[in-house]
Design a protein around this motif. Structure first.
Motif, PDB file in Angstrom:
ATOM      1  N   TYR A 137       0.855  -1.182  -0.088  1.00 38.72           N
ATOM      2  CA  TYR A 137      -0.016  -0.047  -0.200  1.00 38.72           C
ATOM      3  C   TYR A 137       0.875   1.277  -0.072  1.00 38.72           C
ATOM      4  O   TYR A 137       2.001   1.240   0.293  1.00 38.72           O
ATOM      5  N   SER A 138       0.070   2.476  -0.385  1.00 33.87           N
ATOM      6  CA  SER A 138       0.952   3.504  -0.402  1.00 33.87           C
ATOM      7  C   SER A 138       1.287   3.960   0.829  1.00 33.87           C
ATOM      8  O   SER A 138       0.880   3.607   2.085  1.00 33.87           O
ATOM      9  N   SER A 194       0.574   6.304   2.841  1.00 32.45           N
ATOM     10  CA  SER A 194      -0.796   6.618   3.373  1.00 32.45           C
ATOM     11  C   SER A 194      -1.401   5.515   4.050  1.00 32.45           C
ATOM     12  O   SER A 194      -2.314   5.575   5.365  1.00 32.45           O
ATOM     13  N   ASP A 217      -0.452   1.032  -3.608  1.00 31.56           N
ATOM     14  CA  ASP A 217       0.631   2.006  -4.259  1.00 31.56           C
ATOM     15  C   ASP A 217       0.785   1.744  -5.545  1.00 31.56           C
ATOM     16  O   ASP A 217       1.336   1.324  -6.363  1.00 31.56           O
ATOM     17  N   ARG A 255       3.736   2.075  -7.989  1.00 26.35           N
ATOM     18  CA  ARG A 255       4.753   0.716  -8.252  1.00 26.35           C
ATOM     19  C   ARG A 255       4.215  -0.209  -9.105  1.00 26.35           C
ATOM     20  O   ARG A 255       4.945  -0.971  -9.611  1.00 26.35           O
TER      21      ARG A 255
END
Length: 375
Positions: free
Chosen positions: A37-38, A40, A45, A48
């Motif tokens: 995940y990003s 945050s 993400d 990526r």
């Protein structure tokens, strides 16, 4: 066959096609699922991963692992509906006799086939597979056949069914018992998050998936008494499915995906089982009958479609990497497995069910009074 049971076979057919599609995508595209995940932590993400990989994971076969969720919901529905239909009297021996002969003899044949051809993975793996406990240990979770973890889970959920019935009695109804299981699931998930556990034997534990099966049982009771759960139209179901699909872009799906999809599936089943038979074309009727037949053979397809799926797809694609050729190879592989399942259903599943019923009747046949007096 009652109309709703035929529709259940259609849903089983959808479930096994989702599972097969999911495993086929893994063969064709490799590991396409996204778990990172990003910064945050709110979304995957996006920077990526290629857009094609993200879209692939949002397709029905891309989310095909939820086919197992649908199977569990159907299982809970049928078991509890059958219990109520039989008079709401739980007979321990009769219940487990049916469950044993329904799943174990074909499963044992599959274990023997794959164990002899590919190896058992060691003594622990063999023993835990024979006892249907291999999903409780990380070392044995995916050995022999990676699909078998859910069959062990199913057997363990059968063992928990009498516990669920006791909860229904103690708490005063299926609704409160379902809430109790949901609370237990929530506690287990909170512990996993708190401990930051990543082991598949914990993420796919009996505790976490019991609620999925129990939701099916809850719907089974509602259906038995003619109490609707979902009274809206198909458009609402389509919208809910869209939101669930988008949830795969967030951590919500990783944590609650199976629970949310199980809620969706009981709404889908409620809508579909009460849906009047539409006036469809001959092609539509043929497609429905074919899907129901796939559902009838779904257990055999599930047993035998892995771990040779990659070899079968490669055989039908002649080693080519073109995506259209691979798509045709996947279709051919499913057709071959459907044919194999036709024979295993007739030669393994049905005879085992008949043997189990005959043995149970013989073992519970009353002793004639004359024989007792002579003794």
């Amino acid at each position: 066959m009652p109309q709703h049971l035929e529709k259940i076979n259609v849903l089983r057919g959808v479930a096994i096609m989702l599972v097969f599609g999911y495993h086929s995508l893994l063969v064709v595209f490799g590991q396409y699922e996204i778990y990172e995940y990003s910064p945050s932590g709110l979304w995957i993400d996006f920077a990526r991963y290629a857009p094609g990989r993200i879209v692939l994971g949002l397709t029905p076969p891309g989310l095909g692992a939820q086919g197992v969720t649908l199977f569990l919901v159907i299982s809970g529905f049928l078991i509890h509906w059958g219990f109520l239909k039989s008079g709401a009297t739980f007979r321990f021996g009769e219940f487990f006799n049916k469950r044993f002969w329904r799943i174990y003899p074909p499963y044992l044949v599959a274990v023997a086939v794959f164990g002899l051809s590919l190896g058992t993975g060691g003594l622990l793996s063999l023993l835990t597979h024979i006892t249907l406990t291999h999903n409780l240990f990380e070392r044995t979770f995916f050995t022999i056949n990676p699909s078998f973890w859910s069959l062990a889970l199913e057997a363990q959920l059968y063992v928990l069914y009498p516990v669920f019935l006791l909860l229904c009695r103690w708490l005063g109804g299926v609704g409160k018992a379902t809430l109790a299981v949901a609370a237990l699931t929530g506690l287990a998930m909170a512990l996993e998050v708190g401990l930051q556990t990543r082991s598949p034997t914990l993420w796919l534990s009996v505790t976490n998936l019991w609620i999925v099966w129990v939701l099916g049982a809850y719907f089974g009771e509602r259906f038995f008494y003619g109490k609707r759960i979902f009274t809206r139209g198909a458009g609402y179901l389509a919208g809910a499915y869209g939101l669930l699909t988008l949830s795969a872009l967030t951590p919500v799906y990783a944590l609650l995906g199976r629970v949310l999809f199980s809620l969706f599936f009981i709404c889908l089943m409620d809508w579909y089982l009460y849906l009047p038979a539409p006036a469809t074309s001959a092609m539509g009727q043929a497609l429905t009958r074919l899907t129901a037949r796939v559902g009838l053979y779904s257990y055999s397809i599930y047993l035998f479609h892995q771990p040779f799926l990659a070899n079968i797809i490669q055989f039908f694609s002649f080693g080519q990497k073109s995506k259209p050729v691979l798509a045709l190879a996947v279709a051919a592989a499913f057709a071959l497995l459907f044919i194999i399942a036709h024979f295993t259903y007739r030669w393994l599943e049905l005879p085992a069910i008949r043997w189990g019923k005959t043995l149970y009747i013989r073992s519970h046949r009353p002793v004639p009074a004359a024989a007792v007096s002579r003794g």
